[in-house]
Scaffold this motif. Structure first.
Motif, mmCIF file in Angstrom:
data_model
loop_
_atom_site.group_PDB
_atom_site.id
_atom_site.type_symbol
_atom_site.label_atom_id
_atom_site.label_comp_id
_atom_site.label_asym_id
_atom_site.label_seq_id
_atom_site.Cartn_x
_atom_site.Cartn_y
_atom_site.Cartn_z
ATOM 1 N N VAL A 48 0.844 -1.191 0.000
ATOM 2 C CA VAL A 48 0.000 0.000 0.000
ATOM 3 C C VAL A 48 0.885 1.249 0.000
ATOM 4 O O VAL A 48 1.834 1.332 0.769
ATOM 5 C CB VAL A 48 -0.909 0.003 1.259
ATOM 6 N N THR A 49 0.557 2.166 -0.899
ATOM 7 C CA THR A 49 1.293 3.432 -0.901
ATOM 8 C C THR A 49 0.318 4.541 -0.502
ATOM 9 O O THR A 49 -0.886 4.364 -0.600
ATOM 10 C CB THR A 49 1.843 3.752 -2.310
ATOM 11 N N GLY A 50 0.844 5.664 -0.085
ATOM 12 C CA GLY A 50 -0.039 6.774 0.295
ATOM 13 C C GLY A 50 -0.155 6.866 1.808
ATOM 14 O O GLY A 50 -0.015 5.875 2.516
ATOM 15 N N ASP A 51 -0.431 8.090 2.261
ATOM 16 C CA ASP A 51 -0.466 8.347 3.705
ATOM 17 C C ASP A 51 -1.760 7.883 4.331
ATOM 18 O O ASP A 51 -2.759 7.658 3.645
ATOM 19 C CB ASP A 51 -0.331 9.867 3.941
ATOM 20 N N VAL A 52 -1.722 7.810 5.656
ATOM 21 C CA VAL A 52 -2.951 7.566 6.407
ATOM 22 C C VAL A 52 -3.850 8.797 6.240
ATOM 23 O O VAL A 52 -3.393 9.933 6.249
ATOM 24 C CB VAL A 52 -2.625 7.315 7.901
ATOM 25 N N VAL A 53 -5.140 8.521 6.047
ATOM 26 C CA VAL A 53 -6.104 9.597 5.804
ATOM 27 C C VAL A 53 -6.881 9.861 7.098
ATOM 28 O O VAL A 53 -7.391 8.925 7.712
ATOM 29 C CB VAL A 53 -7.072 9.164 4.668
ATOM 30 N N GLU A 54 -6.949 11.128 7.495
ATOM 31 C CA GLU A 54 -7.722 11.496 8.696
ATOM 32 C C GLU A 54 -9.212 11.409 8.401
ATOM 33 O O GLU A 54 -9.667 11.927 7.380
ATOM 34 C CB GLU A 54 -7.418 12.954 9.095
ATOM 35 N N GLY A 55 -9.951 10.792 9.289
ATOM 36 C CA GLY A 55 -11.404 10.735 9.092
ATOM 37 C C GLY A 55 -12.094 11.732 10.006
ATOM 38 O O GLY A 55 -11.600 12.841 10.216
ATOM 39 N N GLN A 87 -5.589 -0.066 5.775
ATOM 40 C CA GLN A 87 -4.316 0.554 6.189
ATOM 41 C C GLN A 87 -4.390 2.066 6.171
ATOM 42 O O GLN A 87 -3.970 2.725 7.108
ATOM 43 C CB GLN A 87 -3.175 0.094 5.276
ATOM 44 N N ARG A 88 -4.936 2.599 5.098
ATOM 45 C CA ARG A 88 -4.894 4.072 4.962
ATOM 46 C C ARG A 88 -5.944 4.775 5.826
ATOM 47 O O ARG A 88 -5.853 5.982 6.050
ATOM 48 C CB ARG A 88 -5.019 4.482 3.489
ATOM 49 N N GLN A 288 -12.825 10.163 -0.714
ATOM 50 C CA GLN A 288 -11.680 10.257 -1.610
ATOM 51 C C GLN A 288 -10.799 9.010 -1.515
ATOM 52 O O GLN A 288 -10.315 8.480 -2.521
ATOM 53 C CB GLN A 288 -10.892 11.540 -1.269
ATOM 54 N N LEU A 289 -10.636 8.503 -0.301
ATOM 55 C CA LEU A 289 -9.843 7.280 -0.093
ATOM 56 C C LEU A 289 -10.471 6.109 -0.861
ATOM 57 O O LEU A 289 -9.767 5.338 -1.522
ATOM 58 C CB LEU A 289 -9.758 6.964 1.408
ATOM 59 N N LEU A 290 -11.788 5.982 -0.796
ATOM 60 C CA LEU A 290 -12.441 4.886 -1.522
ATOM 61 C C LEU A 290 -12.244 5.038 -3.028
ATOM 62 O O LEU A 290 -12.027 4.056 -3.736
ATOM 63 C CB LEU A 290 -13.942 4.818 -1.206
ATOM 64 N N ARG A 291 -12.313 6.267 -3.510
ATOM 65 C CA ARG A 291 -12.078 6.489 -4.946
ATOM 66 C C ARG A 291 -10.669 6.054 -5.346
ATOM 67 O O ARG A 291 -10.463 5.397 -6.359
ATOM 68 C CB ARG A 291 -12.247 7.968 -5.310
ATOM 69 N N LYS A 295 -9.547 2.879 -7.803
ATOM 70 C CA LYS A 295 -8.690 3.054 -8.989
ATOM 71 C C LYS A 295 -7.522 2.059 -8.944
ATOM 72 O O LYS A 295 -7.214 1.379 -9.924
ATOM 73 C CB LYS A 295 -8.190 4.516 -9.019
ATOM 74 N N GLN A 296 -6.895 1.967 -7.778
ATOM 75 C CA GLN A 296 -5.751 1.049 -7.650
ATOM 76 C C GLN A 296 -6.194 -0.401 -7.785
ATOM 77 O O GLN A 296 -5.510 -1.212 -8.394
ATOM 78 C CB GLN A 296 -5.046 1.276 -6.313
ATOM 79 N N MET A 297 -7.351 -0.708 -7.218
ATOM 80 C CA MET A 297 -7.880 -2.068 -7.362
ATOM 81 C C MET A 297 -8.110 -2.386 -8.840
ATOM 82 O O MET A 297 -7.744 -3.454 -9.326
ATOM 83 C CB MET A 297 -9.212 -2.199 -6.601
ATOM 84 N N GLY A 298 -8.705 -1.430 -9.557
ATOM 85 C CA GLY A 298 -9.014 -1.653 -10.973
ATOM 86 C C GLY A 298 -7.750 -1.876 -11.794
ATOM 87 O O GLY A 298 -7.696 -2.775 -12.633
#
Ligand code: TK8
Length: 364
Positions: A48-55, A87-88, A288-291, A295-298
Motif C-alpha cells: 500500500v502506498t499513500g499516507d494515512v487519511v484522517e477521518g 491501512q490508509r 476520496q480514499l475509496l475512490r 482506482k488502484q484495485m481496478g
C-alpha cells in the motif's frame, strides 16, 4: 503461496469428484506434472502506498460482495482494496469481502446497495442496462479490439462521464475494473462457425444485446443470473455459456463443458459501486480514499486478469478442454453475421458514442 487453482474453500464436494477424475485422467495421459506445474500464480498484491487519511473520528465497516469465486482476479482485486482502505484509514474503515454471490448476484447486490443493506459491489455492466441504457455500448460485439483501447475509453472522458452519470438512483460509481474478453463454451460440439450454433442453448447475461447476438448467430439463448449458471450447465438446462477464460476456470465450468471456442466477441467491464446511503455518511476524506482505492484495485485487477488470460487458456487445455482457436477468416464470419446487431442498436445506444469509441481505436 496463493494459486488460482487451489480453492479448497469454494470447491463443492460434487465438483471435487469431477476434478479428481480430471486429475486421474491427466495421470493416465502422463500430464499430472504438467498441470500441477501450471498451477497459476497470481501476481502479488502490491504494497500500500499513500499516507494515512484522517477521518472524522468515527469507525465504519463496509461489506463488498461480488459474483465470482475466491479464485478470480476480481476477488484478488477486492483483497487489495481491503488492504488499502484498512491501512490508509488506520483501521477506521473495516472491509469485509464476499465472493460467489454469497450476498446476492449482480442485480440483487445493486438492489441491496440502493436499499442500504450492502455497501459495495462490482457487477458486470451488462445486467445493469435496464437502469443505465448507455452501458449497452459495452455489449456491442467486437467493439474493443485490444484491452488497451478499453482502458483508454474507460479511464478517459467517456468512462469518467459514465461513472458520473451512473452515480444516481441510490448508487455512487467510483471506478472500473475488467471482467474481460468473453469466450464460448459448450457441452456438445467444437464450434468453428455460426452454423455450428444452430439451436444450441446458450446462457446469456440478462441483457437484450447479448440475447440478440446469440439469436442472430442461430443459437437458442436463455438469459440467466450468473449465480445459477453452474447448476444449469451441469443439469443440461443449457448447453453452453460465454465468459472470460479466467471465469471459466475459477468457476470450474470446464468440468461440465468439454468444448470452448476463442471468440473474444465482447469485452465486459466491471463497475465499482457504493451505496449512496453509506457514501453520504462518510467524511469527504474517506470518500476520496475509496475512490483512490477503487482506482488502484481496478489497475491491479486488470493486470492480474491479463497476466493470467493465456496461461489459464493453456491450463484449461491441459485439463482436457478442447479449445478451438479461430482463424481471422473464421472470426470475420462471426463479425459479418453480427453486423445487423450493430444496425439495430446503433440509434438506441447513440451513434455518437459508438463513433467516439471507434475513433479511440483508430487513434492507436
Ligand atoms: C459475475 C458476473 C459474471 C458475468 C456473467 O457476477 O454474468 O456472465 O460475466 O462475471 O458479472
Amino acid at each position: 503461496m496463493t494459486t488460482i487453482t487451489s480453492s479448497p474453500h469454494t470447491t463443492r464436494p460434487r465438483r471435487t469428484r469431477s476434478r479428481l477424475t480430471t486429475l486421474m485422467m491427466a495421470t493416465v495421459l502422463g500430464l499430472t506434472s504438467l498441470s500441477a506445474a501450471a498451477a497459476t500464480e497470481m501476481p502479488p498484491i502490491p504494497e500500500v502506498t499513500g499516507d494515512v487519511v484522517e477521518g472524522d473520528g468515527n469507525d465504519y465497516s463496509l461489506k463488498f460482495n461480488i459474483g465470482l469465486t475466491q479464485s478470480s482476479a476480481q476477488y484478488r482485486g477486492l483483497e487489495y482494496f481491503k488492504k488499502i482502505v484498512e491501512q490508509r484509514s488506520d483501521g477506521h474503515i473495516q472491509v469485509q469481502t464476499f465472493h460467489s454471490a454469497q450476498l446476492g448476484d449482480d442485480l440483487q447486490s445493486v438492489s441491496a446497495l440502493q436499499a442500504g443493506t450492502l455497501e459495495m459491489t462490482a457487477p458486470s455492466t451488462s445486467p445493469m442496462v435496464s437502469m443505465f441504457p448507455q452501458f449497452a455500448v459495452f455489449d456491442l460485439p467486437f467493439l474493443f479490439p485490444t484491452p488497451e483501447i478499453a482502458d483508454k475509453v474507460l479511464d478517459g472522458d467517456i468512462g469518467q462521464q459514465m461513472l458520473k452519470d451512473a452515480s444516481t438512483k441510490g448508487l455512487v460509481a467510483i471506478g472500473w475494473a475488467e471482467n474481460g474478453y468473453r469466450q464460448l463454451t459448450n457441452s456438445k460440439l467444437a464450434v468453428t462457425s455460426p452454423s455450428d450454433l444452430d439451436g444450441l442453448k446458450v446462457r446469456t447475461m440478462q441483457n437484450p444485446i447479448h440475447l440478440d447476438i446469440w439469436r442472430t448467430l442461430g443459437a437458442n439463448p436463455t438469459p440467466m443470473s450468473f449465480a445459477e449458471l453452474f447448476t444449469a450447465l451441469e443439469q443440461g438446462v443449457v448447453d453452453g455459456q460465454e465468459n472470460p477464460w479466467i471465469t471459466i476456470e475459477s468457476s470450474k465450468f470446464n468440468e461440465v463443458q468439454h468444448y470452448a471456442t476463442e471468440t473474444n466477441h465482447v469485452y465486459t467491464p466491471f463497475i465499482t459501486l457504493v451505496s449512496e446511503r453509506f457514501w453520504d455518511r462518510l467524511p469527504e476524506s474517506y470518500q476520496q480514499l475509496l475512490r483512490e482505492a477503487a482506482k488502484q484495485m481496478g489497475d491491479y485487477e486488470r493486470q492480474v486478469s491479463r497476466t493470467l488470460n493465456d496461461q489459464i487458456k493453456q491450463e484449461l487445455k491441459d485439463q482436457g478442454m478442447q479449445i478451438t482457436e479461430l482463424t481471422p477468416e473464421q472470426i470475420a464470419t462471426f463479425q459479418e453475421d453480427l453486423a445487423p446487431v450493430y444496425d439495430d442498436w446503433r440509434d438506441k445506444i447513440g451513434g455518437d458514442l459508438i463513433d467516439r469509441i471507434r475513433a479511440e481505436s483508430q487513434a492507436q
